[in-house]
Write an enzyme that holds these catalytic residues in place. Structure first.
Site, mmCIF file in Angstrom:
data_model
loop_
_atom_site.group_PDB
_atom_site.id
_atom_site.type_symbol
_atom_site.label_atom_id
_atom_site.label_comp_id
_atom_site.label_asym_id
_atom_site.label_seq_id
_atom_site.Cartn_x
_atom_site.Cartn_y
_atom_site.Cartn_z
ATOM 1 N N HIS A 1 0.800 -1.216 -0.022
ATOM 2 C CA HIS A 1 0.135 0.049 0.022
ATOM 3 C C HIS A 1 0.864 1.238 -0.040
ATOM 4 C CE1 HIS A 1 -3.479 -2.649 1.803
ATOM 5 N NE2 HIS A 1 -3.455 -2.472 0.441
ATOM 6 N N ALA A 2 0.813 2.015 -1.189
ATOM 7 C CA ALA A 2 1.749 3.154 -1.183
ATOM 8 C C ALA A 2 1.877 4.094 -0.144
ATOM 9 C CB ALA A 2 1.312 3.774 -2.713
ATOM 10 N N ARG A 3 0.788 4.379 0.556
ATOM 11 C CA ARG A 3 1.080 5.459 1.534
ATOM 12 C C ARG A 3 1.754 5.325 2.768
ATOM 13 N NH1 ARG A 3 -5.413 6.365 2.186
ATOM 14 N NH2 ARG A 3 -5.968 4.395 3.122
ATOM 15 N N GLU A 4 1.847 3.846 3.008
ATOM 16 C CA GLU A 4 2.266 3.388 4.209
ATOM 17 C C GLU A 4 3.821 3.476 4.303
ATOM 18 O OE1 GLU A 4 0.157 -0.341 4.394
ATOM 19 O OE2 GLU A 4 -1.769 0.746 3.990
ATOM 20 N N ARG B 1 -3.222 4.724 -1.951
ATOM 21 C CA ARG B 1 -3.076 3.453 -1.511
ATOM 22 C C ARG B 1 -2.703 2.436 -2.552
ATOM 23 N NH1 ARG B 1 -5.603 0.047 2.726
ATOM 24 N NH2 ARG B 1 -6.615 -1.776 1.781
ATOM 25 N N ASN C 1 -3.419 -5.704 -2.246
ATOM 26 C CA ASN C 1 -3.739 -6.422 -1.141
ATOM 27 C C ASN C 1 -5.305 -7.177 -0.930
ATOM 28 O OD1 ASN C 1 -2.583 -7.902 0.856
ATOM 29 N ND2 ASN C 1 -3.348 -6.463 2.630
ATOM 30 N N ARG C 2 -5.834 -6.927 -2.245
ATOM 31 C CA ARG C 2 -7.148 -7.596 -2.338
ATOM 32 C C ARG C 2 -7.177 -8.458 -3.888
ATOM 33 N NH1 ARG C 2 -7.088 -5.596 1.772
ATOM 34 N NH2 ARG C 2 -8.685 -4.510 2.994
ATOM 35 N N HIS D 1 2.704 -3.216 6.914
ATOM 36 C CA HIS D 1 1.739 -2.224 6.428
ATOM 37 C C HIS D 1 1.767 -1.459 7.712
ATOM 38 C CE1 HIS D 1 -0.353 -4.331 3.077
ATOM 39 N NE2 HIS D 1 0.458 -5.166 3.604
ATOM 40 N N SER D 2 0.741 -0.200 7.443
ATOM 41 C CA SER D 2 0.501 0.815 8.629
ATOM 42 C C SER D 2 -0.798 1.213 8.330
ATOM 43 C CB SER D 2 1.591 1.944 8.421
ATOM 44 O OG SER D 2 1.631 2.798 7.557
ATOM 45 N N TYR D 3 -1.659 1.543 9.326
ATOM 46 C CA TYR D 3 -1.293 1.668 10.694
ATOM 47 C C TYR D 3 -2.117 1.150 11.658
ATOM 48 C CZ TYR D 3 -4.329 5.833 10.862
ATOM 49 O OH TYR D 3 -5.381 6.593 10.799
ATOM 50 N N TYR E 1 -10.615 -6.615 10.297
ATOM 51 C CA TYR E 1 -11.923 -6.519 9.666
ATOM 52 C C TYR E 1 -11.749 -7.779 8.394
ATOM 53 C CZ TYR E 1 -8.961 -3.197 7.073
ATOM 54 O OH TYR E 1 -7.823 -2.652 6.619
ATOM 55 N N GLU F 1 0.855 -4.332 11.034
ATOM 56 C CA GLU F 1 0.612 -2.754 10.836
ATOM 57 C C GLU F 1 1.314 -2.325 11.982
ATOM 58 O OE1 GLU F 1 -1.725 -1.763 8.612
ATOM 59 O OE2 GLU F 1 -2.724 -3.440 8.313
HETATM 60 O O1 0X9 Z 1 -6.630 -3.740 4.566
HETATM 61 C C1 0X9 Z 1 -5.566 -4.177 4.635
HETATM 62 O O2 0X9 Z 1 -5.152 -4.573 3.330
HETATM 63 C C2 0X9 Z 1 -4.594 -4.268 5.660
HETATM 64 N N1 0X9 Z 1 -4.556 -3.129 6.376
HETATM 65 S S1 0X9 Z 1 -4.547 -1.462 5.488
HETATM 66 O O3 0X9 Z 1 -4.506 -0.592 6.819
HETATM 67 N N2 0X9 Z 1 -2.695 -1.466 5.709
HETATM 68 O O4 0X9 Z 1 -4.683 -1.412 4.462
HETATM 69 C C3 0X9 Z 1 -5.087 -5.494 6.670
HETATM 70 C C4 0X9 Z 1 -4.764 -6.780 5.973
HETATM 71 C C5 0X9 Z 1 -5.166 -7.901 6.588
HETATM 72 N N3 0X9 Z 1 -6.178 -8.669 6.509
HETATM 73 C C6 0X9 Z 1 -7.419 -8.514 6.790
HETATM 74 N N4 0X9 Z 1 -7.871 -7.447 7.482
HETATM 75 N N5 0X9 Z 1 -8.282 -9.540 6.419
HETATM 76 ZN ZN ZN Z 2 -1.778 -1.757 4.094
#
Ligand code: 0X9
Ligand code: ZN
Length: 415
Positions: A177-180, A234, A250-251, A301-303, A353, A376
């Site tokens: 994620h770019a902004r982290e 991001r 990250n999705r 990652h952050s945060y 989440y 994070e």
């Molecule tokens: O949302 C994300 O990709 C990660 N958090 S962030 O704030 N850096 O974007 C967390 C990914 C961890 N996995 C799940 N929450 N399922």
């Molecule tokens: Zn992230």
């Protein structure tokens, strides 16, 4: 004089087309109950509200919106009895402060020897230049390779530290994620410990024990864009074919991909038109599959201060939860011993989440990497994704302890 410098920076920013966050505010809710989370969930769909901290029982959500939208946001939060409080009065000011701080640190540059400059945040080019330097200085330890190319043609440059053949390895990536921005310094710190500072403490033994991979900039297009255009970007920078640019890498992994059926290209978590549409995600996956010696995966990652492990798509526990939790708790204890900071440990869906198509779920389930985490790092407060450069040193110190714990618990093989 100071004011003039700030004005100049602001003008330069505007002239260069840097996205202005002038007037943007971040609101924080009260600590949320289950019912509150349900009330807030529909707002996640609305791209005008940027959730910096998503709704979660027992925590406050943090949401950014522009000057106009923040009025609507505040009214909605009030109506839902979520007690909005002002966390950041003007995100534009925070970003300008960060730019001024970086410029000031650069002006007084006091980099010592071959160590990376950890007084400030480094651009993509500066990180590549450091990789060149460290590989030239330690040719017996360092191997550099490009595991792929980003959409805009930047190298996905991987650095491997090794003291001999036949060892297992731990993998780290940062700024998927770019902004982290707080991530890469922690990886640069680790690289410096395992090369320049080998004589210190336990470092030689750490290098002797296993190999270390670092993909310092996992999303180089996005990262470059946070420096040139939009500090809070991001996603990747690929064309989606829809209204908005960029996919959340990250999705984008092929594990539970898009189970939440998100086809909104403007969403911060848009998963792409198909799994592995993003060369950045595909390159990580291909490399992990091709290198079974990698038995631990850590995505930085952050945060929010979390150590997360699978699953992200369900609150059910993964088969090896005992081991994942044991190592994560040990890493957190190591972190706590440094500055007293505590990270929340647990499965991603249970303590943070739901998320689908994440790298740590993919690594665990599809590449069979037994130890798989998302960490994070700190941030937030009045600076969110723009912590001051002074946060780099304490974060590096605590993360280095955690990274050593992950490596010390490296599984012998993949199942
Ligand atoms: O949302 C994300 O990709 C990660 N958090 S962030 O704030 N850096 O974007 C967390 C990914 C961890 N996995 C799940 N929450 N399922
Ligand atoms: Zn992230």
């Amino acid at each position: 004089m100071k004011l003039a410098a700030c004005l100049l920076l602001a003008l330069l920013g505007t002239a260069l087309g840097y996205k202005s966050y002038s007037g943007y505010q971040v609101l924080k809710t009260k600590v949320l109950t289950n019912e509150d989370v349900n009330k807030l969930t529909p707002f996640l769909e609305r791209p005008e509200f940027d959730f910096w901290i998503t709704p979660r029982v027992g925590r406050s959500a943090e949401i950014m919106a522009s000057r106009e939208n923040v009025v609507i946001l505040r009214n909605n939060l009030k109506r839902l009895n979520l007690e909005p409080q002002l966390l950041i009065e003007d995100v534009g000011v925070t970003i300008e402060k960060e730019r001024a701080e970086i410029a000031q640190i650069r002006a007084q540059e006091k980099r010592e020897g071959r160590a990376p400059n950890l007084d400030t945040f480094l651009t993509f080019e500066e990180i590549l230049a450091y990789i060149d330097e460290v590989s030239a200085a330690f040719p017996d330890i360092v191997t550099v390779s490009d595991i792929g190319t980003s959409t805009e043609g930047r190298p996905l440059r991987l650095i491997k530290l090794s003291n001999g053949p036949g060892k297992n390895a731990i993998w780290f990536d940062s700024v998927l994620h770019a902004r982290e921005w707080i991530g890469p310094p922690t990886a640069l710190f680790a690289i410096n410990e395992l090369t320049e500072n080998l004589a210190n403490g336990n470092n030689q033994a750490l290098l002797d024990a296993n190999d270390w991979y670092f993909l310092l900039v996992a999303n180089p297009d996005g990262y470059a864009y946070t420096w040139s255009d939009d500090r809070l970007w991001r996603k990747t920078r690929s064309q989606t074919g829809g209204l908005c640019t960029g996919t959340d890498p990250n999705r984008n992994f092929d594990q539970f991909w898009n189970e939440d059926q998100n086809s909104n290209t403007c969403s911060a978590t848009y998963p792409g038109a198909n799994a592995f549409s993003e060369p950045e995600a595909k390159a990580i996956a291909d490399f992990l599959l091709a290198n079974p010696s990698i038995t631990a995966y850590v995505s930085i990652h952050s945060y929010g201060q979390y150590i997360l492990y699978p699953w992200g798509h369900t609150t059910e526990l993964p088969p090896t939860v005992a081991e994942l939790d044991r190592v994560a708790q040990e890493a957190n204890a190591a972190i706590e011993s440094v500055n007293g900071n505590s990270y929340t440990v647990g499965t991603a869906a249970n303590v943070l989440y739901f998320a689908y198509g994440t790298s740590h779920d993919w690594a665990y389930a599809k590449a069979n990497v037994p130890i798989s985490y998302t960490i994070e790092l700190p941030g937030g407060g009045s600076a969110g994704f723009n912590p001051p450069a002074s946060l780099i040193a304490p974060t590096n110190a605590e993360c280095w302890q955690a990274y050593q714990v992950f490596a010390a618990n490296l599984p012998a093989s993949r199942p």
